[in-house]
Design an enzyme around this catalytic site. Structure first.
Site, mmCIF file in Angstrom:
data_model
loop_
_atom_site.group_PDB
_atom_site.id
_atom_site.type_symbol
_atom_site.label_atom_id
_atom_site.label_comp_id
_atom_site.label_asym_id
_atom_site.label_seq_id
_atom_site.Cartn_x
_atom_site.Cartn_y
_atom_site.Cartn_z
ATOM 1 N N ASP A 50 -6.209 -3.886 2.830
ATOM 2 C CA ASP A 50 -6.683 -2.871 3.778
ATOM 3 C C ASP A 50 -5.835 -2.834 5.030
ATOM 4 O OD1 ASP A 50 -9.144 -3.605 2.021
ATOM 5 O OD2 ASP A 50 -9.466 -1.604 2.859
ATOM 6 N N LYS A 85 -10.769 -7.044 0.657
ATOM 7 C CA LYS A 85 -12.200 -7.178 0.365
ATOM 8 C C LYS A 85 -12.690 -8.615 0.495
ATOM 9 C CE LYS A 85 -14.538 -4.631 -0.207
ATOM 10 N NZ LYS A 85 -15.353 -4.168 0.969
HETATM 11 O O1 MRU Z 1 -14.804 -1.507 1.046
HETATM 12 P P1 MRU Z 1 -13.775 -0.874 0.161
HETATM 13 O O2 MRU Z 1 -14.244 -0.652 -1.233
HETATM 14 O O3 MRU Z 1 -13.163 0.341 0.791
HETATM 15 O O4 MRU Z 1 -12.628 -1.977 0.081
HETATM 16 C C1 MRU Z 1 -11.497 -1.703 -0.677
HETATM 17 C C2 MRU Z 1 -10.569 -2.845 -0.774
HETATM 18 O O5 MRU Z 1 -10.752 -3.885 -0.187
HETATM 19 C C3 MRU Z 1 -9.303 -2.631 -1.566
HETATM 20 O O6 MRU Z 1 -8.894 -3.807 -2.178
HETATM 21 C C4 MRU Z 1 -8.202 -2.137 -0.627
HETATM 22 O O7 MRU Z 1 -8.635 -1.040 0.115
HETATM 23 C C5 MRU Z 1 -6.968 -1.779 -1.346
HETATM 24 S S1 MRU Z 1 -7.196 -0.294 -2.257
HETATM 25 C C6 MRU Z 1 -5.728 0.185 -2.915
#
Ligand code: MRU
Length: 359
Positions: free
Chosen positions: A248, A259
């Site tokens: 992220d 995550k």
């Molecule tokens: O809370 P989310 O589902 O938006 O979290 C998503 C993630 O942590 C993904 O691993 C990250 O955004 C990479 S997506 C290509």
């Protein structure tokens, strides 16, 4: 990047974000895998709520969605004065940017939209609106090319036969299509490698169980679902060849926010001498932050932990901690895969070099 240099591939995966004739359609990821529901949006405030409530999620996907939301907001601005338009447009973007704090792709996409306006103040708002639609489409289309480029680089790290563990969903659903971590898997499949994915279920929102399992199964890529607390045992049995996750936000020193639970997987991988790879487009790399301690971590509703859907799991009133992300220190990361190449070792200089390349 102005043009996509990759052609569509057979296993490119679903495109979860569509835009046609002023209507943004999002595949409702809260409903998967049980129902495939598309929701239509024509108002930026509703788009902001869709991001906040996780109709759409995943760092690149929320960036693309925010860009379309910004365009929809721009369409509502009624003025012939470009400067007034620009100020009003900033407010639209601020509202969209406030939805989720950790994934930097959101701010990155909105900055790109704002820059387009500020660079063209000699144009009337009617032309600025046309330019903004074009820019949002470009952000969406480029994302797929970027993911395919990451796949080409990352696939070289994957052995001819590999059991690949992933956490959360960094697939087509989390992007404009193809995926980051799962894009590397797709590229390995295309290259003829025999790969299978071990999907962590990813409590509490279950992106692994619901989304990664769904999209891989849909694209006939072998996948086995495990509970988050099974990864260590599986590694101890020799059942994991490498780990690939998305991100992220990546700080300048290579610390990776992803995550919640990613850090635990990285520690386990280190203990078992298993390579731990991160696939992240340059739009996820935030060189303005020296290290991961500066990355804002989103805290989400405690109901995500105490309930699954409408079913209550925990006693009423129990204390709950629900951070949506954690930070994996760079020293646990074997390599960071970007669309311009792979960073390994001294992340500080290599990430700067990759980010600067071609600009
Ligand atoms: O809370 P989310 O589902 O938006 O979290 C998503 C993630 O942590 C993904 O691993 C990250 O955004 C990479 S997506 C290509």
């Amino acid at each position: 990047m102005s043009q996509c240099s990759f052609s569509p591939q057979a296993n490119a995966g679903i495109r979860p974000i569509r835009f046609k004739q002023g209507v943004l359609s999002l595949l409702d990821q809260r409903k998967l895998p049980v129902e495939e529901v598309w929701l239509d949006y024509t108002d930026d405030q509703d788009v902001a709520e869709a991001i906040r409530s996780m109709v759409v999620r995943g760092a690149p996907a929320i960036g693309i969605t925010a860009a379309y939301g910004a365009y929809l907001g721009a369409c509502k601005i009624e003025t012939d004065d470009a400067l007034v338009f620009a100020d009003e447009f900033d407010k639209v973007c601020e509202n969209l940017n406030a939805t989720r704090p950790t994934a930097v792709n959101l701010a990155w996409a909105l900055d790109r939209m704002k820059r387009l306006v500020r660079a063209n103040l000699n144009q009337p708002p009617i032309n600025l609106k046309i330019g903004l639609e074009y820019e949002a489409n470009a952000i969406a289309d480029e994302d797929i090319c970027i993911n395919q480029a990451m796949g080409q680089h990352g696939e070289k790290l994957i052995p001819a036969q590999a059991r690949i563990l992933t956490h959360c969903n960094a697939g087509a659903l989390a992007t404009g299509g193809y995926g980051t971590a799962l894009g590397v898997v797709r590229a390995a499949v295309t290259a003829g490698k025999q790969v299978m994915v071990l999907a962590d279920e990813t409590r509490p929102f279950l992106q692994g169980a619901r989304l990664t399992a769904w999209e891989l199964q849909r694209d006939q890529i072998p996948v086995t679902l495990i509970c988050d607390n099974m990864a260590g045992y599986l590694m101890s049995l020799g059942g994991v060849d490498c780990v690939i996750v998305g991100a992220d936000r990546v700080a300048a020193n290579g610390d990776v926010a992803n995550k919640i639970g990613t850090y635990s997987v990285a520690v386990l991988a280190k203990e078992h001498n298993i390579p731990f790879y991160v696939a992240a487009p340059l739009s996820t790399i935030d060189l303005s932050l020296a290290d991961g301690s500066e990355i804002p971590i989103e805290q989400r509703d405690i109901r995500e932990v105490t309930h699954i859907g409408d079913t209550q799991l925990a006693p009423e009133g129990v204390g709950v901690f629900n951070p949506a992300f954690d930070v994996t220190p760079a020293r646990l990361v074997t390599a960071i895969i970007t669309e311009r190449g792979i960073a390994q070792g001294d992340y500080s200089s290599r990430l700067k070099e990759l980010a600067g390349k071609g600009r």
